[in-house]
Design an enzyme around this catalytic site. Structure first.
Site, short mmCIF file in Angstrom:
data_model
loop_
_atom_site.label_atom_id
_atom_site.label_comp_id
_atom_site.label_asym_id
_atom_site.label_seq_id
_atom_site.Cartn_x
_atom_site.Cartn_y
_atom_site.Cartn_z
N GLU A 166 9.77 16.92 14.41
CA GLU A 166 10.11 16.77 12.99
C GLU A 166 9.30 17.78 12.17
OE1 GLU A 166 8.84 13.23 10.74
OE2 GLU A 166 10.94 13.01 10.17
N LYS A 192 0.87 -1.18 0.00
CA LYS A 192 0.00 0.00 0.00
C LYS A 192 0.91 1.23 0.00
CE LYS A 192 -1.88 3.05 1.95
NZ LYS A 192 -1.80 4.47 1.55
N CYS A 208 13.72 11.50 5.89
CA CYS A 208 13.68 11.14 7.31
C CYS A 208 15.04 11.38 7.95
CB CYS A 208 13.28 9.67 7.45
SG CYS A 208 14.25 8.60 6.39
N GLU A 215 9.84 2.01 10.55
CA GLU A 215 10.89 3.02 10.34
C GLU A 215 10.19 4.37 10.33
OE1 GLU A 215 13.95 2.55 10.51
OE2 GLU A 215 13.99 0.37 10.37
P1 NAD Z 1 2.46 8.76 7.08
O1 NAD Z 1 2.69 8.12 8.40
O2 NAD Z 1 1.42 9.80 7.00
O3 NAD Z 1 2.03 7.64 6.01
C1 NAD Z 1 2.83 6.50 5.76
C2 NAD Z 1 1.95 5.39 5.18
O4 NAD Z 1 1.02 4.97 6.19
C3 NAD Z 1 1.10 5.85 4.00
O5 NAD Z 1 1.04 4.82 3.02
C4 NAD Z 1 -0.26 6.07 4.63
O6 NAD Z 1 -1.33 5.96 3.72
C5 NAD Z 1 -0.28 4.95 5.65
N1 NAD Z 1 -1.27 5.13 6.74
C6 NAD Z 1 -1.91 6.25 7.11
N2 NAD Z 1 -2.77 5.98 8.11
C7 NAD Z 1 -2.66 4.67 8.39
C8 NAD Z 1 -3.29 3.79 9.33
N3 NAD Z 1 -4.21 4.22 10.21
N4 NAD Z 1 -2.92 2.49 9.34
C9 NAD Z 1 -1.98 2.03 8.48
N5 NAD Z 1 -1.37 2.81 7.57
C10 NAD Z 1 -1.69 4.12 7.52
O7 NAD Z 1 3.87 9.28 6.56
P2 NAD Z 1 4.19 10.13 5.24
O8 NAD Z 1 3.68 11.52 5.44
O9 NAD Z 1 3.77 9.37 4.04
O10 NAD Z 1 5.79 10.12 5.26
C11 NAD Z 1 6.57 11.04 5.96
C12 NAD Z 1 7.07 10.44 7.25
O11 NAD Z 1 7.81 9.25 6.96
C13 NAD Z 1 8.06 11.32 7.99
O12 NAD Z 1 7.76 11.30 9.37
C14 NAD Z 1 9.42 10.67 7.75
O13 NAD Z 1 10.39 10.91 8.73
C15 NAD Z 1 9.03 9.23 7.69
N6 NAD Z 1 10.05 8.44 6.97
C16 NAD Z 1 10.85 7.59 7.69
C17 NAD Z 1 11.84 6.86 7.04
C18 NAD Z 1 12.72 5.90 7.80
O14 NAD Z 1 13.29 5.00 7.18
N7 NAD Z 1 12.86 6.04 9.10
C19 NAD Z 1 12.01 6.99 5.66
C20 NAD Z 1 11.17 7.88 4.96
C21 NAD Z 1 10.18 8.58 5.63
#
Ligand code: NAD
Length: 482
Positions: free
Chosen positions: A383, A175, A284, A250
């Protein structure tokens, strides 16, 4: 008329049961709809999970080298489409062309890297206490893996979860994030063309709270690998562990670069600017705190402000720094600018949306520097996920280390110094999963493990490299006495 993309379920391209679609707009010009994807619901997610479960045995029993050949072929298909995929990534996510091209190349390299690993999966033979017994371990796939990915690396992150999962013989439901799902769909196209059997990979687009959540709850799903915000990831972690599933998360970061008294302030400013403003600060591992020794503070701030002001902002296909991905991400960055001002930080560069004809309808943000930041301020603790760097002055190295570590995150950290003892102390004492000397906090090699400490990761599993395979395999110990 913009194409409407479909889900990939059980080897077929299918519409969602909801009859609804998601519109993806160009972050550099929000008036342009670049693509449409399925706004799927839990019914579609259930179907995908069932298809993955049905394909499990056949794929697990496919010889590793054969699985590897499919991954290699898919990598080559992606390589042949590199320019097109780079432009798709820029159109959906907004980053600058060289960054997007680098990311597509990373996905290609990951597929090729794990294609070799698929043939290499093995265990160890040990001497048995019994004369007639052969004692050894072997690795088996975990089963069905649910992969939930963010928008900021929309091809590299799905690739670095998908390739080891498939190499190890798991079937997958994926997803991707709804703001930039296209690159993940392109991975499915490449694998389909490379001959991946039906049901082994299933990609369903739609809201996380519906599609991803259904995957996490589904009985057929054995493991969940999530990358995204700490807020959502911690919820997913609890949900998955409640179900007794293997889970890897992550999450966010608040990554520091510590600038020591011996550092060249200009060199340090360049390292910090590259780490903090690259990918529009939407990594990130982005540097969001520069912790700077008082002896070089003034010169460092001048050089960092000059770096910020020299960046050419514009559409990713032309400029050095692209827009933020969406209106809500831009709004969130602007809100942090207000918060930092109210808390008493000094705005030294940027702080607003830039003006310019080519920037009209895009989510552009100026590279921003705050000075006089206290580590207790929200700008130093939370963040931001935009091109914003908080500069914190410290009077000695010990204080610098303490400040660098004094956050709830621990993903990546770097030190800029000419002092070997300081460098070694930093490597020993920095509380982060990735530590670097005289390098920016961003940028990872694909064949070494990646993951964070503290709230940045679930800590139990790492991604990438050999360790990246561990999450997708389960060890069996064999006592064979015929
Ligand atoms: P997000 O948490 O909003 O979404 C991530 C994924 O989770 C998306 O596919 C989203 O649709 C899904 N999601 C949303 N609600 C959910 C739920 N209730 N249950 C299950 N899945 C759900 O994050 P984002 O805005 O897409 O990405 C940015 C964030 O990702 C930042 O905080 C960044 O630091 C982090 N990030 C971390 C890493 C790492 O490796 N540590 C790498 C890249 C990004």
């Amino acid at each position: 008329m913009t194409d409407t993309n479909t889900n990939y379920v059980n080897g077929a391209w299918v519409s969602a049961s909801t009859d609804e679609t998601i519109e993806v707009r160009n972050p550099a010009d929000a008036s342009e709809v670049v693509a449409r994807y399925q706004q799927s619901g839990s019914e579609d997610a259930n179907e995908a999970a069932e298809a993955a479960a049905a394909a499990e045995d056949e794929w697990a029993n496919t010889p590793g080298p054969e699985r590897g050949r499919i991954l290699r072929k898919a990598g080559t298909i992606l390589a042949n489409r590199k320019d097109e995929l780079t432009e798709q990534l820029v159109a959906e996510e907004g980053k600058a062309r060289p960054e997007a091209a680098g990311e597509v190349q990373r996905a290609i390299d990951i597929f090729h890297y794990f294609s070799g690993k698929a043939a290499d999966l093995g265990g160890t033979v040990k001497s048995s206490s019994s004369r007639d017994t052969t004692l050894y371990t072997r690795k088996e796939p975990v089963g069905v893996a649910a992969l939930i990915t963010p928008w900021n690396y929309p091809i590299a992150i799905p690739a670095w979860k998908l390739a080891p999962a498939l190499a190890a013989g798991n079937t997958v439901v994926l997803k991707p994030a709804s703001v930039a799902p296209g690159p993940a769909v392109a991975l499915a196209e490449a694998l389909d063309e490379a001959g991946l059997p039906d049901g082994v990979l299933n990609v369903v687009t739609g809201p996380g709270s519906d599609v991803a959540s259904t995957f996490v709850e589904h009985d057929a799903v054995d493991a969940v690998s999530f990358t995204g915000s700490s807020q959502v990831g911690e919820m997913v972690y609890d949900q998955a562990t409640d179900q007794g599933k293997r889970v890897q998360t992550e999450l966010g970061g608040k990554n520091p670069t510590l600038v020591g008294a011996s550092a060249d302030p200009e060199e340090a400013a360049e390292i910090v600017a590259n780490g903090g403003f690259g990918t529009t600060g939407q990594s990130c591992t982005a540097c969001s705190r520069a912790v700077v020794h008082e002896d070089v503070y003034d010169e460092f701030v001048d050089a960092l402000v000059a770096e910020a002001e020299s960046i050419d902002i514009g559409p990713g296909l032309e400029a050095e720094m692209g827009p933020q991905v969406s209106q809500s991400e831009l709004d969130s960055t602007l809100e942090y600018i207000d918060i930092a001002r109210e808390e008493g930080a000094t705005l030294a560069a940027g702080g607003d949306t830039p003006e310019g004809e080519s920037l009209g309808d895009g989510y552009f943000m100026e590279p921003t520097v705050f000075t006089d930041v206290d580590n207790d301020m929200r700008i130093a603790q939370e963040e931001v996920f935009g091109p914003v760097i908080a500069v914190i002055e410290v009077s000695d190295f010990d204080e610098g280390l303490e400040v660098a570590n004094d956050v709830e995150y621990g993903l990546s950290a770097s030190v800029v110094t000419d002092d070997h003892t300081e460098a070694n102390r930093f490597l020993d004492e920095a509380e982060a999963g990735v530590v670097k000397v005289n390098e920016k906090t961003t940028g990872l090699e694909l064949h070494v493990p990646f993951g964070g400490f503290k709230r940045s990761s679930s800590e139990t599993w790492r991604e990438q490299g050999d360790e990246g395979l561990e999450f997708y395999t389960i060890e069996k110990t064999v006592y064979d006495n015929y």
